[in-house]
Write a protein that holds these residues in place. Structure first.
Motif, mmCIF file in Angstrom:
data_model
loop_
_atom_site.group_PDB
_atom_site.id
_atom_site.type_symbol
_atom_site.label_atom_id
_atom_site.label_comp_id
_atom_site.label_asym_id
_atom_site.label_seq_id
_atom_site.Cartn_x
_atom_site.Cartn_y
_atom_site.Cartn_z
ATOM 1 N N LEU A 43 -26.448 -77.007 -83.385
ATOM 2 C CA LEU A 43 -27.821 -76.797 -83.861
ATOM 3 C C LEU A 43 -28.468 -75.594 -83.182
ATOM 4 O O LEU A 43 -29.171 -74.806 -83.814
ATOM 5 C CB LEU A 43 -28.665 -78.052 -83.613
ATOM 6 N N ILE A 44 -28.210 -75.464 -81.879
ATOM 7 C CA ILE A 44 -28.741 -74.312 -81.146
ATOM 8 C C ILE A 44 -28.128 -73.029 -81.699
ATOM 9 O O ILE A 44 -28.828 -72.026 -81.911
ATOM 10 C CB ILE A 44 -28.440 -74.443 -79.637
ATOM 11 N N GLY A 45 -26.814 -73.070 -81.955
ATOM 12 C CA GLY A 45 -26.147 -71.913 -82.531
ATOM 13 C C GLY A 45 -26.699 -71.554 -83.897
ATOM 14 O O GLY A 45 -26.910 -70.378 -84.212
ATOM 15 N N GLU A 46 -26.960 -72.582 -84.712
ATOM 16 C CA GLU A 46 -27.518 -72.344 -86.041
ATOM 17 C C GLU A 46 -28.930 -71.760 -85.947
ATOM 18 O O GLU A 46 -29.322 -70.922 -86.764
ATOM 19 C CB GLU A 46 -27.535 -73.647 -86.837
ATOM 20 N N ALA A 47 -29.690 -72.225 -84.945
ATOM 21 C CA ALA A 47 -31.051 -71.702 -84.753
ATOM 22 C C ALA A 47 -31.005 -70.225 -84.393
ATOM 23 O O ALA A 47 -31.775 -69.416 -84.921
ATOM 24 C CB ALA A 47 -31.761 -72.497 -83.656
ATOM 25 N N PHE A 48 -30.089 -69.847 -83.502
ATOM 26 C CA PHE A 48 -29.937 -68.427 -83.153
ATOM 27 C C PHE A 48 -29.470 -67.632 -84.359
ATOM 28 O O PHE A 48 -29.915 -66.504 -84.591
ATOM 29 C CB PHE A 48 -28.943 -68.269 -82.003
ATOM 30 N N GLY A 49 -28.551 -68.242 -85.144
ATOM 31 C CA GLY A 49 -28.071 -67.570 -86.350
ATOM 32 C C GLY A 49 -29.195 -67.327 -87.340
ATOM 33 O O GLY A 49 -29.274 -66.258 -87.951
ATOM 34 N N ALA A 50 -30.065 -68.324 -87.492
ATOM 35 C CA ALA A 50 -31.208 -68.180 -88.400
ATOM 36 C C ALA A 50 -32.165 -67.103 -87.898
ATOM 37 O O ALA A 50 -32.726 -66.334 -88.680
ATOM 38 C CB ALA A 50 -31.945 -69.512 -88.516
ATOM 39 N N LEU A 51 -32.323 -67.035 -86.564
ATOM 40 C CA LEU A 51 -33.186 -66.010 -85.972
ATOM 41 C C LEU A 51 -32.612 -64.614 -86.234
ATOM 42 O O LEU A 51 -33.341 -63.696 -86.621
ATOM 43 C CB LEU A 51 -33.333 -66.246 -84.471
ATOM 44 N N PHE A 52 -31.290 -64.474 -86.053
ATOM 45 C CA PHE A 52 -30.637 -63.203 -86.358
ATOM 46 C C PHE A 52 -30.853 -62.848 -87.826
ATOM 47 O O PHE A 52 -31.078 -61.694 -88.185
ATOM 48 C CB PHE A 52 -29.130 -63.285 -86.074
ATOM 49 N N GLY A 53 -30.769 -63.879 -88.683
ATOM 50 C CA GLY A 53 -30.929 -63.663 -90.111
ATOM 51 C C GLY A 53 -32.317 -63.178 -90.480
ATOM 52 O O GLY A 53 -32.485 -62.401 -91.423
ATOM 53 N N MET A 54 -33.332 -63.638 -89.729
ATOM 54 C CA MET A 54 -34.709 -63.200 -89.982
ATOM 55 C C MET A 54 -34.911 -61.752 -89.532
ATOM 56 O O MET A 54 -35.640 -60.991 -90.153
ATOM 57 C CB MET A 54 -35.690 -64.116 -89.245
ATOM 58 N N ILE A 55 -34.234 -61.386 -88.436
ATOM 59 C CA ILE A 55 -34.371 -60.031 -87.909
ATOM 60 C C ILE A 55 -33.594 -59.029 -88.754
ATOM 61 O O ILE A 55 -34.065 -57.922 -89.017
ATOM 62 C CB ILE A 55 -33.885 -59.979 -86.445
ATOM 63 N N THR A 56 -32.408 -59.438 -89.174
ATOM 64 C CA THR A 56 -31.555 -58.544 -89.972
ATOM 65 C C THR A 56 -31.491 -59.048 -91.408
ATOM 66 O O THR A 56 -32.361 -58.782 -92.213
ATOM 67 C CB THR A 56 -30.143 -58.469 -89.360
ATOM 68 N N ALA A 57 -30.437 -59.792 -91.688
ATOM 69 C CA ALA A 57 -30.248 -60.430 -92.991
ATOM 70 C C ALA A 57 -29.224 -61.540 -92.783
ATOM 71 O O ALA A 57 -28.373 -61.428 -91.894
ATOM 72 C CB ALA A 57 -29.749 -59.428 -94.027
ATOM 73 N N PRO A 58 -29.294 -62.624 -93.578
ATOM 74 C CA PRO A 58 -28.356 -63.732 -93.386
ATOM 75 C C PRO A 58 -26.894 -63.302 -93.389
ATOM 76 O O PRO A 58 -26.092 -63.793 -92.587
ATOM 77 C CB PRO A 58 -28.669 -64.650 -94.577
ATOM 78 N N VAL A 59 -26.529 -62.378 -94.277
ATOM 79 C CA VAL A 59 -25.135 -61.940 -94.353
ATOM 80 C C VAL A 59 -24.724 -61.191 -93.092
ATOM 81 O O VAL A 59 -23.585 -61.312 -92.620
ATOM 82 C CB VAL A 59 -24.905 -61.056 -95.605
ATOM 83 N N VAL A 60 -25.656 -60.445 -92.503
ATOM 84 C CA VAL A 60 -25.376 -59.725 -91.260
ATOM 85 C C VAL A 60 -25.225 -60.715 -90.110
ATOM 86 O O VAL A 60 -24.323 -60.589 -89.270
ATOM 87 C CB VAL A 60 -26.498 -58.712 -90.949
ATOM 88 N N SER A 61 -26.116 -61.710 -90.071
ATOM 89 C CA SER A 61 -26.050 -62.747 -89.047
ATOM 90 C C SER A 61 -24.713 -63.473 -89.118
ATOM 91 O O SER A 61 -24.063 -63.713 -88.096
ATOM 92 C CB SER A 61 -27.204 -63.739 -89.234
ATOM 93 N N TYR A 62 -24.276 -63.821 -90.332
ATOM 94 C CA TYR A 62 -23.008 -64.513 -90.537
ATOM 95 C C TYR A 62 -21.852 -63.650 -90.030
ATOM 96 O O TYR A 62 -20.933 -64.144 -89.370
ATOM 97 C CB TYR A 62 -22.828 -64.825 -92.022
ATOM 98 N N ALA A 63 -21.908 -62.355 -90.343
ATOM 99 C CA ALA A 63 -20.838 -61.440 -89.939
ATOM 100 C C ALA A 63 -20.776 -61.309 -88.422
ATOM 101 O O ALA A 63 -19.680 -61.277 -87.838
ATOM 102 C CB ALA A 63 -21.055 -60.069 -90.582
ATOM 103 N N ILE A 64 -21.933 -61.242 -87.788
ATOM 104 C CA ILE A 64 -21.972 -61.111 -86.329
ATOM 105 C C ILE A 64 -21.352 -62.334 -85.666
ATOM 106 O O ILE A 64 -20.479 -62.221 -84.799
ATOM 107 C CB ILE A 64 -23.419 -60.916 -85.838
#
Length: 203
Positions: A43-64
């Motif tokens: 859940l913590i990882g998903e929260a950070f992933g969602a934060l990355f997605g807000m800053i960049t884009a979901p596809v970029v967050s997924y790739a990172i």
């Protein structure tokens, strides 16, 4: 808050004074606590992933998370493979980084041994990434804290490795399915060991 802590402590002491009940609760709770902790980390990882997605884009967050942090996937799979070998299972395939649907890697193994050994193999092999991952993350943080500033490049590498491992240290759904198969016998083992340790005053 103090009243709550006192109440919990009181109930704990009452349960602790009944060795069989105490051992039963430990045996039942411990295996599922591993899953619960893994779920919390995810859940913590998903929260950070969602934060990355807000800053960049979901596809970029997924790739990172899945590609830039690929060392975490490799250590995850190596943990499975290592515990398979250590517990006597036969490793039939290891893919350290191979995209296949939602999976980025996998380890296939075949159980060997009696029913008790098989149960322990299922438990330890499937949960290996959590414990190995925790050790890697702790080790990275520890060395980052004690290394001199002159080794900033090494601190950056360790930070990268620690973050990569954090995002890939939890059990996947297939891992949990294997883990659950070993839980019933594992509960019995924990119960017996806990009773012995409790009655001998070790715990």
């Amino acid at each position: 808050m103090n009243h709550f802590i006192e109440t919990v402590t009181e109930y704990y002491n009452k349960i602790y004074d009944i060795p069989l009940l105490y051992s039963l609760i430990v045996a039942v709770v411990l295996p599922f606590l591993v899953i619960a902790v893994g779920y919390l980390i995810s859940l913590i990882g998903e929260a950070f992933g969602a934060l990355f997605g807000m800053i960049t884009a979901p596809v970029v967050s997924y790739a990172i998370i899945n590609y830039v942090f690929f060392p975490g996937v490799m250590i995850h799979e190596l943990a499975h493979a290592s515990l398979a070998v250590l517990t006597g299972a036969k490793v039939t395939e290891v893919a350290l980084f191979k995209k296949d649907g939602d999976s980025l890697g996998h380890v296939n193994f075949r159980n060997r041994g009696n029913i008790l050994v098989v149960a322990l193999q299922d438990i330890f092999i499937s949960s290996a990434p959590m414990f190995v991952g925790a050790a890697v993350v702790y080790g990275c943080v520890h060395w980052i804290m004690i290394l001199p500033h002159s080794l900033l490049w090494l601190k950056i590498i360790l930070g990268y490795l620690g973050v990569a491992m954090f995002f890939h240290m939890t059990m996947s759904v297939p891992d949990i399915k294997v883990y659950i198969k070993g839980v019933p016998l594992f509960i019995v083992i924990i119960f017996i060991v806990t009773v012995i340790l409790r009655l001998t005053g070790v715990i």
